[in-house]
Design an enzyme around this catalytic site. Structure first.
Site, PDB file in Angstrom:
ATOM      1  N   LYS A  41      64.017 -24.264 108.356  1.00 28.47           N
ATOM      2  CA  LYS A  41      62.824 -24.632 107.325  1.00 28.47           C
ATOM      3  C   LYS A  41      62.886 -26.031 107.493  1.00 28.47           C
ATOM      4  CE  LYS A  41      61.073 -21.142 105.114  1.00 28.47           C
ATOM      5  NZ  LYS A  41      59.761 -20.944 105.338  1.00 28.47           N
ATOM      6  N   HIS A  59      56.038 -26.305 110.088  1.00 26.17           N
ATOM      7  CA  HIS A  59      54.801 -26.131 109.399  1.00 26.17           C
ATOM      8  C   HIS A  59      53.935 -27.544 109.235  1.00 26.17           C
ATOM      9  CE1 HIS A  59      56.409 -22.242 108.424  1.00 26.17           C
ATOM     10  NE2 HIS A  59      57.372 -22.921 107.994  1.00 26.17           N
TER      11      HIS A  59
END
Length: 147
Positions: A41, A59
């Site tokens: 993450k 991301h």
């Protein structure tokens, strides 16, 4: 493996299977420049420059929130981002992907941890994960825990 109070799996579980644990955030100052920093993450939202070679789901390549800031940190620190979402083999297939079932199981694990904490608080450790024999069994067990 870096110590973390935020994971679903506690540090002790990693130690039991032989992982050496490093202090939280030690990669910033202790990891050699040629090291790969592997995660799943986001990195800490901070202003420090990012060196090293980082492999994680960043991301950032679909204009997600904060993408410009993250990429500027890599550029400023001379680091390299190898985004798991875009790593492909020689045939162009993704080498790391989370599909429908990964999301299903992730939701199930999250619901199970939530239910366990509601029932037992922090007084009882979260049981070790195990696989379910079927989707139906997973849903039935989780339904029982949540109810």
């Amino acid at each position: 493996m870096e110590r973390s109070p935020l994971r679903a799996f506690e540090d002790e579980g990693y130690e039991r299977v032989g992982c050496a644990l490093a202090p939280t955030g030690s990669w910033l100052s202790k990891a050699p420049a040629e090291a790969f920093i592997l995660g799943l993450k986001e990195l800490p939202d901070a202003d420090f420059e990012l060196g090293h070679r980082h492999i994680y789901f960043a991301h950032v390549f679909k204009n997600q929130v904060g993408w410009q800031r993250t990429l500027k940190r890599f550029a400023a620190g001379g680091g390299v981002l190898l985004d798991l979402e875009y790593l492909t083999d020689s045939e162009g297939r993704r080498v790391s992907a989370f599909g429908h079932w990964a999301g299903f199981v992730g939701a199930g694990v999250g619901a199970g941890i939530w239910a366990h904490r509601k029932l037992h608080g922090d007084a009882e450790a979260i049981p070790a994960l195990r696989s379910w024999p079927s989707q139906e069994q997973c849903v039935a067990e989780l339904r029982e825990q949540v109810e």
